[in-house]
Every structure is written in structure tokens, then in C-alpha cells.
Enzyme design. Sequence first.
Site, PDB file in Angstrom:
ATOM      1  N   LYS A 266      32.624   8.454  54.306  1.00 58.35           N
ATOM      2  CA  LYS A 266      31.452   8.527  54.762  1.00 58.35           C
ATOM      3  C   LYS A 266      30.624   7.592  54.905  1.00 58.35           C
ATOM      4  CE  LYS A 266      32.099  13.066  56.943  1.00 58.35           C
ATOM      5  NZ  LYS A 266      32.550  14.255  56.065  1.00 58.35           N
TER       6      LYS A 266
ATOM      7  N   GLU B 153      23.350  14.179  62.298  1.00 57.64           N
ATOM      8  CA  GLU B 153      23.661  15.783  62.308  1.00 57.64           C
ATOM      9  C   GLU B 153      24.246  16.028  60.781  1.00 57.64           C
ATOM     10  OE1 GLU B 153      25.623  13.052  63.689  1.00 57.64           O
ATOM     11  OE2 GLU B 153      27.180  14.009  62.848  1.00 57.64           O
TER      12      GLU B 153
ATOM     13  N   SER C 205      40.381  10.856  50.398  1.00 55.27           N
ATOM     14  CA  SER C 205      39.219  10.509  51.475  1.00 55.27           C
ATOM     15  C   SER C 205      37.623  11.135  50.379  1.00 55.27           C
ATOM     16  CB  SER C 205      38.507  12.098  53.052  1.00 55.27           C
ATOM     17  OG  SER C 205      39.102  13.225  52.518  1.00 55.27           O
TER      18      SER C 205
HETATM   19  C1  LIG Z   1      33.170  14.884  56.250  1.00 59.07           C
HETATM   20  C2  LIG Z   1      34.300  14.995  55.250  1.00 59.07           C
HETATM   21  C3  LIG Z   1      36.567  14.353  55.908  1.00 59.07           C
HETATM   22  C4  LIG Z   1      36.772  14.905  57.672  1.00 59.07           C
HETATM   23  O1  LIG Z   1      36.157  14.092  58.380  1.00 59.07           O
HETATM   24  P1  LIG Z   1      36.728  12.592  58.891  1.00 59.07           P
HETATM   25  O2  LIG Z   1      35.593  12.063  60.149  1.00 59.07           O
HETATM   26  O3  LIG Z   1      37.928  13.199  60.244  1.00 59.07           O
HETATM   27  O4  LIG Z   1      37.398  11.795  58.655  1.00 59.07           O
HETATM   28  C5  LIG Z   1      37.492  14.852  55.560  1.00 59.07           C
HETATM   29  N1  LIG Z   1      37.005  14.414  54.044  1.00 59.07           N
HETATM   30  C6  LIG Z   1      35.608  14.407  53.257  1.00 59.07           C
HETATM   31  C7  LIG Z   1      35.461  14.278  51.590  1.00 59.07           C
HETATM   32  C8  LIG Z   1      34.914  14.916  53.869  1.00 59.07           C
HETATM   33  O5  LIG Z   1      33.610  14.796  53.399  1.00 59.07           O
END
Ligand SMILES: *Cc1c(COP(=O)(O)O)cnc(C)c1O
Length: 399
Positions: free
Chosen positions: A89, A111, A377
Site C-alpha cells: 500500500k 478512508e 502483498s
Molecule cells: C489492503 C491489502 C490487500 C488488498 O488490497 P488490494 O488493493 O486488492 O491489493 C491485500 N494485501 C494486503 C497485505 C493488504 O494490506
Amino acid sequence: MDYNVNSEGYYGEFGGAYIPEILYGNVKNLREQYLEIMSDPDFRAEFDNLLRDYVGRPTPLYFASRLSERYGARVYLKREDLNHTGAHKINNTIGQILLARRMGKTRIIAETGAGQHGVATATVCALKGMRCIVYMGETDIARQKLNVQKMEMLGAEVRPVTSGNKTLKDATNEAIRDWCCNPADTHYIIGSTVGPHPYPDMVAQFQSVISSEIKNQLQRHEGRDWPDYLMACVGGGSNGAGTFYHYLDDMRVKLVASEAAGLGVDSGETAATIHLGKRGIIHGSRTFVMQDEDGQITEPYSVSAGLDYPGIGPMHANLAVTGRSQVVAVTDDEALAAAMELTRLEGIIPAIESAHALGALGKMDFRQEDVVVLTLSGRGDKDMETFVEYFNSTRQEGS
Ligand SMILES: *Cc1c(COP(=O)(O)O)cnc(C)c1O
């Protein structure tokens, strides 16, 4: 076919900017300026420098040998979990804070649901000395204390939202209301590839650093710059969009998106938006929306707070209906088992969201020589309570 956004802000039939008149000025301003600002060499240099020295990029592309053995393919993990603040993010919030400054804004709003985007926003506001207000549902504030404390320590003001279910959707409505009232000095940092055009495209471009790094790194590891499979979890779709971005038109590469099935796609307790959603409008964008017969948005459920969004970014809606991507629904149980498996095979504790991408590995039909890149992610620190609770309860059931 072109899978990227067109000049009107559409991905096929999805996207656009369905907004109240009072927001026209703000969104028009952003639309007219974002491409020019983002292609400015000074902007690029500042963005790239911060990604390198502050975020810690490039993130490694790690060949996971034990995971590869388990799934019968050459599996690489793109390590977004190693970024500053623990997930992808931050790539987007760095980009948007620099953009906001160039647009002359002094006040940032955001948000947040689980608080991850709130923390990433509060972080870059501290970095640039900008005022920061984060809207968060009261229910989420109670559930995500640590992230609230982090935001406050970083100097952000967390404003509790008491309308509706007091969760992400309601926090988003409140942030939009704020933006309407403060158009001149305020930039709204949206946390995923959602919202009215140009947000989905802007966020996808900031996150596309993920796939440009994958290209370079695969060339070094494999002697070719493309994989057979790219895999990512999708909530709003930003880490997925960043992972797919430079391969959208490369048909050698199969794109796999994992969405959260919760207790099961047909259980009524799910966030499998692409499987179940109907065409509708959510937060200014035409896409798939989980809704009842009257068009009321239904509350999504997933064990992972980052994936329980009742919509999906328009890029992913289009990739799915055109057959460009394969969408896999992964349940809570499958994700948690996959999180444990990665932890024990590779010594990496993933975020629960990322574990949904891992949960799709077992559903694929790989050949031994296939090169698979899966984007991890985020890291699992924030999810330890959930993991411990879950594994304790399953152990009791099993005994
Ligand atoms: C917020 C988040 C997501 C989901 O958000 P996307 O916009 O779909 O990438 C996925 N993995 C993690 C670790 C997150 O914090």
C-alpha cells in the site's frame, strides 16, 4: 484487445466516474493533471528515490524452492511484505502524497477499513509534514486498535464513523462528504484501484513498479522476462493491478486473481465479488457489486479485513469478463492453511490477504517447468491474533 484504461476512464464496460455534481471540480482537476504530473522527470525522480531509500525497493523476487517442490512448478514470491509498513500500500500513498503537493494541496483525507491504508497514509503525511485525517468506522476502530494507535502516533486524526454498519463502506462515504466540503486544499488518497476515474488508473500506475521489477528480476533468474503465471489476491485490486500491469497484453502470461470466499461462495458469508456480484455502481465506478435484489449493497465477509470489499476495481472486472484473467475463490480455511504451509515451508508468515493468493496454488494445473510469480502483498504481523485463535480452535476440534 487493450486491457488498459481508455481516455474516458473505462476498462471495457467498467469504470467511469459516477459522482455527485459537487465533486465534479475535484475529480476533473485530478483527471486533467495526473498524467502530466506523473510523467514529469522531477516527479519520477522523487518517487523513485523514495521507493528506493524509504520504502526499500526493489523488493526481492525470491525463488521458493520448498514451495516449488510442493506444487510442482518454479514458484517465485514477489516480496511486497518487506516494504516499509509491511505491504504494497505504501507504493501508492507515496505516489499520491507527491502528487497532492504538486497540486498545491495541504490537507490529506483517507478512508480505512482494517487500518492498513490509514497507516500507509499517516506515514507519508508524517514524512511530508501534511495534515492527515483518516475516516474509520467505529466497528473497525474497536477491532483494529494497534493500527489506530499507529496512526495517532504518526500524527493523524482518526475520525470515527457511526453511520451504517460503521465499517469501510461508511468510512468511504464520510471521506467523500469531507472532500465535497473542502475542495480547494484537500486531496483524497484512495487506497486501491477503485473509485471514480482517474483513481483506478492512477493507483494501478503507482503500483505498476511491482511488475516492472518482476520483469528485470525474472530476466536475471530465468533468462526471460515473463512468467507463465502471475498470481495475486484481489480486494479492491491494487496489488493485483500492479503485478499484472506490464503483462496485461502479453498473452503468454496467465493472470490469476484470488478473491476471498469467506465461509464459501454460496454460504452468504463471503466477499467473492467477481463470482457473485452484479453490474452496479459503487464509490463512483461501474463494476461488479455484491447487492441484493433491490440493489442494496450487501455486507461482505472474509477473515481477511483487506479483502472484504463489496466491489472490485474496474480493471479486474474487465479482465474477468473478457477471460483474460482466471478468478479463483479461496475460503477462510484454505487461506489459513496456506498461511501455515508457507510459514513452515519457507519461514515466511504472510498477511491473511496474501494467503488467499497462496491458497490458489493448489487449484492450478501446473507443469513442472512453469514459472509462477505470486505476489506476497503483505506480512502477517498484523494477523497474529487471528492465526493464533484459528490454529488453537482447529487443534481443539481435532483432539
Ligand atoms: C489492503 C491489502 C490487500 C488488498 O488490497 P488490494 O488493493 O486488492 O491489493 C491485500 N494485501 C494486503 C497485505 C493488504 O494490506
